[in-house]
Design a protein around this motif. Structure first.
Motif, short mmCIF file in Angstrom:
data_model
loop_
_atom_site.label_atom_id
_atom_site.label_comp_id
_atom_site.label_asym_id
_atom_site.label_seq_id
_atom_site.Cartn_x
_atom_site.Cartn_y
_atom_site.Cartn_z
N VAL A 99 0.88 -1.17 0.00
CA VAL A 99 0.00 0.00 0.00
C VAL A 99 0.91 1.22 0.00
CG1 VAL A 99 -1.69 1.33 1.33
CG2 VAL A 99 -1.88 -1.16 1.21
N GLN A 100 0.68 2.14 -0.93
CA GLN A 100 1.50 3.34 -1.00
C GLN A 100 0.93 4.46 -0.16
OE1 GLN A 100 1.82 6.36 -4.40
NE2 GLN A 100 3.38 4.85 -4.90
N ASN B 55 -0.21 21.00 -7.73
CA ASN B 55 -0.96 20.22 -8.72
C ASN B 55 -1.87 21.23 -9.41
OD1 ASN B 55 -2.04 18.21 -10.26
ND2 ASN B 55 -3.28 17.34 -8.64
N GLY B 56 -1.38 21.82 -10.49
CA GLY B 56 -2.09 22.92 -11.11
C GLY B 56 -2.05 24.12 -10.18
N ASP B 57 -3.20 24.70 -9.89
CA ASP B 57 -3.27 25.84 -8.98
C ASP B 57 -3.40 25.42 -7.52
OD1 ASP B 57 -3.09 27.66 -11.07
OD2 ASP B 57 -5.27 27.79 -11.31
N ASP B 58 -3.60 24.14 -7.27
CA ASP B 58 -3.83 23.64 -5.92
C ASP B 58 -2.57 23.00 -5.34
OD1 ASP B 58 -6.56 24.40 -5.92
OD2 ASP B 58 -7.03 22.62 -7.11
N ARG B 59 -2.63 22.67 -4.06
CA ARG B 59 -1.54 22.01 -3.36
C ARG B 59 -1.97 20.62 -2.91
NH1 ARG B 59 -0.48 25.14 1.68
NH2 ARG B 59 -2.73 25.27 1.59
N CYS B 60 -1.00 19.76 -2.77
CA CYS B 60 -1.20 18.40 -2.29
C CYS B 60 -0.09 18.11 -1.29
CB CYS B 60 -1.11 17.44 -3.47
SG CYS B 60 -1.24 15.71 -3.02
N ALA B 61 -0.43 17.50 -0.15
CA ALA B 61 0.57 17.18 0.87
C ALA B 61 0.57 15.68 1.14
CB ALA B 61 0.26 17.93 2.16
N PHE B 62 1.75 15.17 1.46
CA PHE B 62 1.90 13.78 1.87
C PHE B 62 2.38 13.76 3.31
CE2 PHE B 62 1.89 13.51 -2.67
CZ PHE B 62 1.26 12.30 -2.94
N LEU B 63 1.68 12.99 4.14
CA LEU B 63 1.96 12.90 5.57
C LEU B 63 2.25 11.45 5.91
CD1 LEU B 63 -1.21 14.95 6.33
CD2 LEU B 63 1.09 15.82 6.67
N ARG B 64 3.34 11.20 6.66
CA ARG B 64 3.72 9.82 6.98
C ARG B 64 3.75 9.58 8.49
NH1 ARG B 64 8.47 9.82 2.88
NH2 ARG B 64 7.37 9.17 1.01
N TYR B 65 3.31 8.38 8.83
CA TYR B 65 3.37 7.91 10.21
C TYR B 65 3.71 6.43 10.14
CZ TYR B 65 2.13 7.28 15.12
OH TYR B 65 2.16 7.02 16.47
N GLY B 66 4.95 6.10 10.48
CA GLY B 66 5.38 4.71 10.35
C GLY B 66 5.24 4.26 8.91
N ILE C 230 2.31 4.11 7.13
CA ILE C 230 1.17 4.66 6.40
C ILE C 230 1.46 6.08 5.90
CG2 ILE C 230 -0.01 5.56 8.45
CD1 ILE C 230 -1.80 3.94 5.49
N THR C 231 1.01 6.37 4.71
CA THR C 231 1.11 7.71 4.13
C THR C 231 -0.28 8.18 3.75
OG1 THR C 231 3.33 7.28 3.27
CG2 THR C 231 2.13 9.11 2.28
N ILE C 232 -0.59 9.42 4.10
CA ILE C 232 -1.84 10.05 3.68
C ILE C 232 -1.50 11.09 2.61
CG2 ILE C 232 -3.74 11.57 4.36
CD1 ILE C 232 -3.47 10.43 7.21
N GLY D 166 -17.00 8.09 5.33
CA GLY D 166 -16.71 7.83 3.92
C GLY D 166 -15.91 8.94 3.26
N ALA D 167 -15.27 9.79 4.05
CA ALA D 167 -14.52 10.93 3.50
C ALA D 167 -13.25 10.50 2.76
CB ALA D 167 -14.17 11.92 4.61
N TRP D 168 -12.73 9.32 3.06
CA TRP D 168 -11.54 8.85 2.36
C TRP D 168 -11.88 8.67 0.89
CZ3 TRP D 168 -7.12 9.30 4.71
CH2 TRP D 168 -7.10 9.30 6.09
N ASN D 169 -10.98 9.07 0.01
CA ASN D 169 -11.25 9.04 -1.42
C ASN D 169 -10.72 7.79 -2.10
OD1 ASN D 169 -9.86 9.82 -4.24
ND2 ASN D 169 -11.84 10.87 -4.05
N HIS D 170 -9.50 7.36 -1.75
CA HIS D 170 -8.92 6.21 -2.45
C HIS D 170 -7.79 5.59 -1.64
CE1 HIS D 170 -6.07 9.41 -3.61
NE2 HIS D 170 -5.18 8.45 -3.77
N MET D 171 -7.40 4.37 -2.07
CA MET D 171 -6.22 3.70 -1.57
C MET D 171 -5.32 3.47 -2.77
SD MET D 171 -5.78 -0.17 -0.04
CE MET D 171 -6.55 -0.89 -1.47
N ALA D 172 -4.04 3.76 -2.62
CA ALA D 172 -3.09 3.56 -3.72
C ALA D 172 -2.12 2.43 -3.40
CB ALA D 172 -2.30 4.85 -3.97
N LEU D 173 -1.82 1.64 -4.42
CA LEU D 173 -0.85 0.56 -4.31
C LEU D 173 0.40 0.96 -5.08
CD1 LEU D 173 -3.23 -2.46 -4.95
CD2 LEU D 173 -2.45 -1.54 -2.75
#
Length: 128
Positions: free
Chosen positions: A8-9, A39-50, A52-54, A67-74
Motif C-alpha cells: 500500500v503506497q 498540482n495545477g493551482d492547488d496544493r497536495c501534501a503527503f503525511l507519513r506515520y510509520g 502509512i502515508t496520507i 466515507g470521507a476517504w477518497n482512495h487507496m493507492a498501491l
C-alpha cells in the motif's frame, strides 16, 4: 496484479483546509510532513506515520463525514504492465489511460484508477 504491486503506497483524503489538515495530523497525531507539491493551482501534501502515508489535497468542499476517504493507492513497479494486466482482468476502470502528475516527488508519478466492488477507488501508482 500482485506481480506489479509491492505494498500500500498511500490513502487519499480530500480537504477544504489543507493547512488545518496538515497541522492536525502533524501536531496532534504525530505524522511527519513528507512533502507539499503543486498540482495545477492547488496544493497536495503527503503525511507519513510509520508505514502509512496520507495524500491530502485541496478541494472546494470535502465530504466532512463518514466515507470521507477518497482512495487507496498501491505501489507499482511497472505501471504500463499493471495497466495492461488490469485490462486483461476486465477490471472496472475509472481512468481510460495511464495518467501522470510531473510535479509530484522528484520525477513525477504515473498512475491509473479502478473501481472496487463497492465503488471504492483503487489507484495503482508508480513514483518515477
Amino acid at each position: 496484479m500482485t506481480t506489479y504491486t509491492t505494498d500500500v503506497q498511500h490513502v487519499g483524503l480530500p480537504t477544504s483546509d489543507l493547512d488545518g489538515t496538515i497541522d492536525f495530523y502533524t501536531k496532534t497525531i504525530g505524522f511527519e510532513l513528507a512533502g507539499v507539491f503543486k498540482n495545477g493551482d492547488d496544493r497536495c501534501a503527503f503525511l507519513r506515520y510509520g508505514h502509512i502515508t496520507i495524500e491530502t489535497w485541496e478541494v472546494e468542499e470535502s465530504a466532512m463525514g463518514d466515507g470521507a476517504w477518497n482512495h487507496m493507492a498501491l505501489d507499482c513497479t511497472d505501471i504500463d504492465a499493471a495497466f495492461s494486466n488490469a485490462k486483461a482482468l476486465g477490471l472496472d476502470f475509472k481512468d481510460t489511460e495511464v495518467q501522470s502528475i510531473p510535479s509530484f516527488w522528484d520525477n513525477g508519478i504515473r498512475y491509473f484508477n479502478i473501481y472496487g466492488p463497492n465503488r471504492e477507488i483503487i489507484e495503482f501508482c508508480q513514483i518515477m
